[in-house]
Design an enzyme around this catalytic site. Structure first.
Site, mmCIF file in Angstrom:
data_model
loop_
_atom_site.group_PDB
_atom_site.id
_atom_site.type_symbol
_atom_site.label_atom_id
_atom_site.label_comp_id
_atom_site.label_asym_id
_atom_site.label_seq_id
_atom_site.Cartn_x
_atom_site.Cartn_y
_atom_site.Cartn_z
ATOM 1 N N ASP A 82 -2.996 1.812 2.573
ATOM 2 C CA ASP A 82 -2.891 0.960 1.390
ATOM 3 C C ASP A 82 -4.287 0.439 1.019
ATOM 4 O OD1 ASP A 82 -1.558 -0.479 -0.606
ATOM 5 O OD2 ASP A 82 -1.254 -2.222 0.702
ATOM 6 N N ASP A 104 -8.426 3.056 -3.603
ATOM 7 C CA ASP A 104 -8.603 2.023 -4.617
ATOM 8 C C ASP A 104 -10.053 2.031 -5.109
ATOM 9 O OD1 ASP A 104 -8.915 -0.208 -6.139
ATOM 10 O OD2 ASP A 104 -8.032 -1.605 -4.692
ATOM 11 N N HIS A 181 -1.525 -9.009 -7.299
ATOM 12 C CA HIS A 181 -1.300 -9.211 -5.865
ATOM 13 C C HIS A 181 -1.142 -10.703 -5.552
ATOM 14 C CE1 HIS A 181 -3.451 -5.213 -5.642
ATOM 15 N NE2 HIS A 181 -2.369 -4.983 -4.945
HETATM 16 ZN ZN LIG Z 1 -1.801 -3.315 -3.874
#
Ligand SMILES: [Zn+2]
Length: 287
Positions: A82, A104, A181
C-alpha cells in the site's frame, strides 16, 4: 489456497459490480480479523501492508504471516503493498511474495509518475503481480490521524487518464474525487460526475482510497460507477484504539489482561471490517 494476484480479483469485481476491500494489517490481530471476516462473508479480500508502516512492523514476518493465512483460507487473498514510494520498495515487496504493488507517485511531477509507474508495472507483470498507480492526489498522505479534507486542485483529471493508463500499463487506477485519508473534516463529498467520466477514460478498475467515513449509499453509488477496490484502515485503527483507551483497561489487574486486550481488539476490528465488506459486496455473491 495460495495468494492470488489482485488483477483478476478486480476484473471480476468490475464485471459483477461489487468492490474488493483492501484492509491494512499492522499485526496478527488485524490480519486474523480481516481473513475471518472475509471467510464469514465469502468474499475475496486484499490485505494491505503500507510502506508508511514499515518503521512500526517487521515487514518480512508480516508478509510470511499473510502468505500462511492465505494458504489456510477458504477465500482468495491478495497481498498488496500500500502506497509504495519507490522502485526499490516495490522490488523488495515482490521478493517477499506480494501479489500486487500500489505505487504512489502522486507527489511527483506527472512524467516522473508515469515513468516510474511503468517501470514498476513491467517488474510486477514479469512476476505475475498487478500494479495499481495513482493519478491526481488523495489528500492527507501519512499525516497520522489529523482531520483532513480533499483539495479539488488535486482531483484526478479525466483528460489525463487514458494516456496515463496506456503508458503505465497499470491494472488499477487510484483516483482522487473528494476522498481523503484519515478522518474526514465534515461530510465527505464525492464528485460522482468526475468518477463516471474517469471510468470511461481509464477503462480499467478504479480504486477508492480513504474509505473510512464514506457512507454506505456513497459506496454503492461509487461501485456502480466503476470503483472495484476500496481501501480501508482508519476505522479499524479507531476501533482498536477505543479499547486501549477504555478507562477500565488502564488498570493492570491480572497477568492475562494483555492477551484479553488482544482478543477484544481482534473482535472489534473484525466487526468493523465485516460491516464494510457487506456494503462493498453490494448484494453480490462473488464466490
Ligand atoms: Zn491510500
Amino acid at each position: 489456497m495460495s495468494l492470488v494476484s489482485m488483477g483478476p480479483l478486480l476484473r471480476d469485481a468490475s464485471k459483477k459490480q461489487y468492490a474488493v476491500g483492501a484492509f491494512n494489517m499492522v499485526n496478527l490481530e488485524f490480519l486474523g480479523a480481516v481473513i475471518a471476516a472475509a471467510e464469514n462473508l465469502q468474499t475475496p479480500v486484499i490485505v494491505n501492508i503500507a510502506e508508511v508502516h514499515f518503521s512500526f512492523i517487521d515487514v518480512e514476518l508480516c508478509a510470511h504471516a499473510v502468505r500462511f493465512a492465505a494458504a489456510r483460507s477458504s477465500v482468495p487473498v491478495a497481498l498488496n503493498l500500500d502506497h509504495g514510494l519507490s522502485f526499490e520498495t516495490a522490488a523488495r515487496a515482490l521478493a517477499l511474495g506480494f501479489t500486487s504493488i500500489m505505487f504512489d507517485g502522486s507527489g511527483l511531477p506527472l512524467e516522473d509518475n508515469i515513468r516510474i509507474s511503468a517501470e514498476i508495472g513491467r517488474m510486477c507483470h514479469a512476476s505475475g503481480a498487478a500494479l495499481e498507480a495513482e493519478l491526481g492526489s488523495v489528500g492527507a498522505e501519512g499525516d497520522g490521524g489529523l482531520e483532513s479534507e480533499a483539495d479539488p486542485r488535486l482531483f484526478t483529471d479525466p483528460e489525463l487518464a487514458e494516456d496515463f493508463v496506456r503508458r503505465t500499463c497499470c491494472d488499477a487506477l487510484a483516483v482522487a474525487i473528494g476522498n481523503s485519508h484519515g478522518k474526514y473534516k465534515g461530510e465527505p463529498r464525492l464528485d460522482f460526475d468526475r468518477l463516471a467520466t474517469l471510468r470511461k477514460a481509464a477503462g480499467i478498475p478504479l480504486v477508492l482510497h480513504g474509505g473510512s467515513g464514506i457512507s454506505a449509499d456513497d459506496f454503492r453509488r461509487a461501485i456502480g460507477l466503476g470503483i472495484s477496490k476500496i481501501n480501508y484502515f482508519t476505522g479499524m485503527s479507531q476501533a482498536a484504539l477505543e479499547l486501549v483507551h477504555k478507562p477500565a483497561d488502564n488498570k493492570i489487574e491480572q497477568y492475562n489482561d494483555y492477551p484479553q486486550l488482544i482478543l477484544e481488539t481482534g473482535r472489534a476490528v473484525r466487526s468493523v471490517v465485516e460491516q464494510q465488506m457487506r456494503v462493498f459486496l453490494n448484494g453480490v455473491k462473488p464466490l
